[in-house]
Scaffold this active site. Sequence first.
Site, PDB file in Angstrom:
ATOM      1  N   ASP A 283      -6.136   1.234   0.917  1.00 53.86           N
ATOM      2  CA  ASP A 283      -6.061   1.453   2.363  1.00 53.86           C
ATOM      3  C   ASP A 283      -7.415   1.116   2.973  1.00 53.86           C
ATOM      4  O   ASP A 283      -8.281   0.548   2.316  1.00 53.86           O
ATOM      5  CB  ASP A 283      -5.666   2.902   2.645  1.00 53.86           C
TER       6      ASP A 283
ATOM      7  N   LYS B 272       0.829  -1.209   0.000  1.00 54.91           N
ATOM      8  CA  LYS B 272       0.000   0.000   0.000  1.00 54.91           C
ATOM      9  C   LYS B 272       0.860   1.255   0.000  1.00 54.91           C
ATOM     10  O   LYS B 272       0.645   2.170  -0.812  1.00 54.91           O
ATOM     11  CB  LYS B 272      -0.956  -0.007   1.194  1.00 54.91           C
TER      12      LYS B 272
END
Length: 218
Positions: free
Chosen positions: A139, A121
Amino acid sequence: MLNRTQIREVLDTMEAMYPDAECELTHSNSFELTIAVLLSAQATDALVNKVTPALFDKYKSPEDYLAVPLEELEQDIRRIGLFRSKAKNIQKLCRSLIDDFDGDIPKERDELVKLAGVGRKTANVVTSVAFGRPAIAVDTHVERVSKRLGLCRWKDSVLEVEKALMKKIPEAEWSDTHHRMIFFGRYHCKAQKPACPECPLLYLCREGKKREKKTAAG
DNA sequence: CTCCCGATAT
DNA sequence: ATATCAGGAG
């Protein structure tokens, strides 16, 4: 699961709601961005932005972070939370930047994830925001919004959500859509109190319709 | 899977 | 009091 037309409507609606959505972590270069994103794990951007001005004023290079005792760096980021592991990762990251990457943040995701404290991420955010590569960083907000709207399956892992979004969204729109989904999740489709009654996407949202029924009955 | 962890909203 | 926050490492 949404069809092609519905997905197009989702993208257009989010563009209308947040035409200028962008990264809200304050930074002035790829090194600061990487530190900021690492710090933002399980913390709000607002809190990170309160800490980073003084932090970036004190530490301007990988060498600067390595020049102080670990305990001092821990205190400098304590308010953000998870501060012991984050401080340790920052120093490890700086060490490998110097030893393995010529002092610069690498531009490719496969290289970025080799850095301590940088997972998929964070690597997606850095490669996208700092270097303009198309990427969708999944996220907590992107995952929640995708599952509520039906852009992916409820059981999907974070990686599966990313793959589903990359498959359904044109590559040229990945980065903008990613930021709009962040804003949509952060300010509208919130975890605790989502604004379903005033949501322009309620008509195609499974989760929103469920919630409407619930509030109507209760 | 658990642990890391303080700040803020609910 | 509890949930959540631009997750990642072991």
